[in-house]
Scaffold this motif. Structure first.
Motif, PDB file in Angstrom:
ATOM      1  N   MET A   1       0.767  -1.205  -0.052  1.00 34.29           N
ATOM      2  CA  MET A   1      -0.087   0.087   0.050  1.00 34.29           C
ATOM      3  C   MET A   1       0.932   1.146   0.081  1.00 34.29           C
ATOM      4  N   ALA A   2       0.638   2.167  -0.687  1.00 31.92           N
ATOM      5  CA  ALA A   2       1.245   3.412  -1.013  1.00 31.92           C
ATOM      6  C   ALA A   2       0.731   4.438   0.040  1.00 31.92           C
ATOM      7  N   THR A   3       1.730   4.958   0.738  1.00 30.67           N
ATOM      8  CA  THR A   3       1.231   6.241   1.601  1.00 30.67           C
ATOM      9  C   THR A   3       2.167   7.413   1.802  1.00 30.67           C
ATOM     10  N   ILE A   4       1.786   8.479   2.219  1.00 29.62           N
ATOM     11  CA  ILE A   4       2.445   9.583   2.396  1.00 29.62           C
ATOM     12  C   ILE A   4       2.410  10.225   3.819  1.00 29.62           C
ATOM     13  N   ARG A   5       3.504  10.435   4.267  1.00 30.06           N
ATOM     14  CA  ARG A   5       3.362  10.707   5.706  1.00 30.06           C
ATOM     15  C   ARG A   5       4.489  11.981   5.730  1.00 30.06           C
ATOM     16  N   LYS A   6       4.048  12.763   6.876  1.00 36.34           N
ATOM     17  CA  LYS A   6       5.013  14.090   7.126  1.00 36.34           C
ATOM     18  C   LYS A   6       5.986  13.648   8.211  1.00 36.34           C
ATOM     19  N   ARG A   7       7.225  13.921   7.720  1.00 42.83           N
ATOM     20  CA  ARG A   7       8.327  13.957   8.714  1.00 42.83           C
ATOM     21  C   ARG A   7       9.240  14.961   9.005  1.00 42.83           C
ATOM     22  N   GLU A   8       9.796  14.761  10.199  1.00 47.67           N
ATOM     23  CA  GLU A   8      10.482  15.981  10.770  1.00 47.67           C
ATOM     24  C   GLU A   8      11.885  15.575  10.669  1.00 47.67           C
ATOM     25  N   LEU A   9      12.796  15.913   9.926  1.00 45.82           N
ATOM     26  CA  LEU A   9      14.284  15.520  10.023  1.00 45.82           C
ATOM     27  C   LEU A   9      14.994  15.781  11.220  1.00 45.82           C
ATOM     28  N   PRO A  10      16.165  15.312  11.487  1.00 44.64           N
ATOM     29  CA  PRO A  10      16.839  15.796  12.532  1.00 44.64           C
ATOM     30  C   PRO A  10      17.372  17.118  12.479  1.00 44.64           C
ATOM     31  N   SER A  11      17.615  17.610  11.411  1.00 46.14           N
ATOM     32  CA  SER A  11      17.882  19.049  11.138  1.00 46.14           C
ATOM     33  C   SER A  11      16.735  20.034  11.390  1.00 46.14           C
ATOM     34  N   GLY A  12      15.698  19.538  11.586  1.00 46.44           N
ATOM     35  CA  GLY A  12      14.318  20.275  11.980  1.00 46.44           C
ATOM     36  C   GLY A  12      13.565  20.664  10.793  1.00 46.44           C
ATOM     37  N   LYS A  13      14.192  20.083   9.409  1.00 50.69           N
ATOM     38  CA  LYS A  13      13.398  20.460   8.254  1.00 50.69           C
ATOM     39  C   LYS A  13      12.207  19.427   8.005  1.00 50.69           C
ATOM     40  N   ILE A  14      11.104  19.829   7.433  1.00 50.54           N
ATOM     41  CA  ILE A  14       9.830  19.204   7.173  1.00 50.54           C
ATOM     42  C   ILE A  14       9.962  18.675   5.902  1.00 50.54           C
ATOM     43  N   VAL A  15       9.662  17.265   5.655  1.00 53.36           N
ATOM     44  CA  VAL A  15       9.504  16.910   4.419  1.00 53.36           C
ATOM     45  C   VAL A  15       8.105  15.882   4.364  1.00 53.36           C
ATOM     46  N   TRP A  16       7.893  15.519   3.313  1.00 50.11           N
ATOM     47  CA  TRP A  16       6.761  14.556   2.919  1.00 50.11           C
ATOM     48  C   TRP A  16       7.437  13.149   2.378  1.00 50.11           C
ATOM     49  N   GLN A  17       7.211  12.211   2.873  1.00 51.78           N
ATOM     50  CA  GLN A  17       7.775  10.865   2.485  1.00 51.78           C
ATOM     51  C   GLN A  17       6.705   9.994   1.929  1.00 51.78           C
ATOM     52  N   ALA A  18       7.174   9.615   0.704  1.00 45.54           N
ATOM     53  CA  ALA A  18       6.285   8.747  -0.133  1.00 45.54           C
ATOM     54  C   ALA A  18       6.734   7.339   0.158  1.00 45.54           C
ATOM     55  N   ASP A  19       5.702   6.502   0.615  1.00 48.11           N
ATOM     56  CA  ASP A  19       6.132   5.148   0.703  1.00 48.11           C
ATOM     57  C   ASP A  19       5.470   4.302  -0.297  1.00 48.11           C
ATOM     58  N   TYR A  20       6.016   3.170  -0.863  1.00 47.19           N
ATOM     59  CA  TYR A  20       5.351   2.335  -1.695  1.00 47.19           C
ATOM     60  C   TYR A  20       6.129   1.136  -1.926  1.00 47.19           C
ATOM     61  N   ARG A  21       5.698   0.347  -2.727  1.00 47.99           N
ATOM     62  CA  ARG A  21       6.361  -1.080  -2.942  1.00 47.99           C
ATOM     63  C   ARG A  21       6.435  -1.043  -4.620  1.00 47.99           C
ATOM     64  N   ASP A  22       7.651  -1.486  -5.018  1.00 46.91           N
ATOM     65  CA  ASP A  22       8.238  -1.569  -6.329  1.00 46.91           C
ATOM     66  C   ASP A  22       7.437  -2.768  -7.117  1.00 46.91           C
ATOM     67  N   GLY A  23       7.986  -2.906  -8.494  1.00 45.27           N
ATOM     68  CA  GLY A  23       7.406  -4.048  -8.932  1.00 45.27           C
ATOM     69  C   GLY A  23       7.715  -5.460  -8.503  1.00 45.27           C
ATOM     70  N   GLY A  24       8.671  -5.648  -7.638  1.00 46.78           N
ATOM     71  CA  GLY A  24       9.116  -6.749  -7.103  1.00 46.78           C
ATOM     72  C   GLY A  24       9.074  -6.780  -5.499  1.00 46.78           C
ATOM     73  N   GLY A  25       8.053  -6.115  -5.157  1.00 42.11           N
ATOM     74  CA  GLY A  25       7.359  -6.090  -3.787  1.00 42.11           C
ATOM     75  C   GLY A  25       8.348  -5.404  -2.603  1.00 42.11           C
ATOM     76  N   LYS A  26       9.502  -4.844  -3.067  1.00 45.12           N
ATOM     77  CA  LYS A  26      10.216  -4.145  -2.045  1.00 45.12           C
ATOM     78  C   LYS A  26      10.002  -2.893  -1.834  1.00 45.12           C
ATOM     79  N   ARG A  27       9.884  -2.572  -0.546  1.00 48.73           N
ATOM     80  CA  ARG A  27       9.489  -1.199  -0.062  1.00 48.73           C
ATOM     81  C   ARG A  27      10.395  -0.113  -0.485  1.00 48.73           C
TER      82      ARG A  27
END
Length: 377
Positions: A1-27
């Motif tokens: 399942m593909a998801t998007i989540r908000k993350r705060e990096l150690p530097s304090g920078k805010i990013v949006w991380q897209a998580d998904y599985r490729d054609g081989g099932g690897k995250r």
């Protein structure tokens, strides 16, 4: 399942991380500065995963690695040595310094467009087209082998070549006569055949006596020799052609055949040992000195000891091919016949190079007058 989540990096920078599985099932994970960018990426990635074309950034190879695979395949496919050398030179000079270390998946169409735009005006349109063509071919090969999902170089806008296009330089009839007059007897058959057939220098260097039907007065163009003196087919299918020659040219070639140096390839225009004559030798030892003796020259920026401008030969061997085309057209040969004689791949190519020679203001005016008479009486 593909998801998007908000993350705060150690530097304090805010990013949006897209998580998904490729054609081989690897995250897989990829971070973006905005949620919209992450959404757009996932939308594209899902489609690529479904179609089996997705390549994750972390699994992507560099442009430099892809270029080596492309060049190796070109050699394997039997592309001429000179062609592969040109591909490699274009890549090394222009593409590698800019994108060599970049991963295929990270290079975008806008980045390539900016690259092309920056090069525009620094080189001829034809050279720029070679740069774009090399990059496009690298990606085309990579996509077909699963190393890239898309070809970002495919839809790049190229500048119009119209302004860069120049009419071909060719000797006048007086210059052709002067060149022939000052050509050593040993080379007259070569130069005269070039003037009257429009054959490429590579074709003349590779022609064998079995290709010349002296009874029928026909030259059969079936092969050429590249810069490395390697035999191969003509440049295109249209390059395989038959060119008629006059009785006087037949007589000349019959006489030349008796004197022609013999060699294993039975060449019509070999070197003194009967082997393939090098293109550079033809220029340096024959065609350029002949032009200087004939006065077919241009002044250079250099001066001699007396302060007089030093002159140089005016034309390349290819200019004789252009001159032959002009003579064909002057004789009234229609465009399609000129295309056949020159071995052009298309009629459009013939018009692109020599279209202006087919024009006749007197003929056009006569036709306009006929049209006016038909309409108004």
């Amino acid at each position: 399942m593909a998801t998007i989540r908000k993350r705060e990096l150690p530097s304090g920078k805010i990013v949006w991380q897209a998580d998904y599985r490729d054609g081989g099932g690897k995250r897989r994970h990829k971070q973006f500065a905005t949620k919209k960018a992450a959404d757009d990426f996932l939308l594209t990635a899902r489609g690529q995963v479904r179609s089996g074309t997705h390549v994750a950034d972390s699994a992507s190879i560099t442009v430099d690695k892809a270029s080596k695979l492309w060049l190796a395949q070109a050699e394997k496919n039997g592309r001429e040595r000179a062609t592969v050398a040109r591909y490699k030179s274009t890549y090394e000079l222009y593409i590698k310094p800019k994108f060599g270390a970049t991963k295929l998946a990270a290079l975008t169409s806008p980045a390539i467009q900016t690259f092309i735009d920056d090069l525009t005006g620094t080189m001829s349109a034809s050279s720029l087209a070679k740069v774009h063509g090399a990059l496009t071919s690298i990606y085309k090969h990579a996509v077909s082998r699963g190393h890239a999902a898309i070809n970002p170089a495919r839809d790049i806008q190229m500048p119009s070549a119209t302004r860069d296009k120049k009419r071909p330089e060719m000797p006048t009839k007086d210059e052709l006569r002067a060149i022939l007059k000052h050509t050593p007897a040993r080379w007259i058959p070569f130069v005269r055949t070039a003037m009257l057939t429009g054959m490429r220098a590579s074709e003349l260097r590779g022609i064998q006596w079995r290709d010349v039907d002296l009874d029928a007065g026909i030259v059969h163009v079936r092969r050429r020799v590249d810069r490395y003196n390697k035999f191969g087919p003509p440049k295109s299918d249209a390059g395989t052609r038959d060119i008629p020659i006059s009785d006087s040219t037949v007589t000349m070639l019959k006489a030349w055949r008796k004197e022609c140096p013999k060699g294993e390839h039975d060449l019509v225009f070999p070197n003194g040992e009967g082997n393939v004559e090098g293109h550079a030798n033809l220029l340096h030892r024959m065609f350029w000195p002949v032009q200087i003796k004939a006065g077919v020259t241009v002044e250079t920026e250099e001066k001699d000891e007396d302060g007089k401008p030093i002159v140089d030969a005016k034309y390349s061997l290819h200019a004789l091919r252009h001159a032959a085309a002009a003579l064909f057209i002057e004789q009234g040969f229609p465009p399609k016949k000129v295309q056949d004689l020159m071995g052009h791949a298309s009629l459009a190519m013939t018009y692109d190079v020599y279209g202006y020679l087919f024009k006749s203001e007197d003929y056009d005016r006569a036709k306009i007058a006929e049209m006016e008479t038909a309409l108004l009486g």
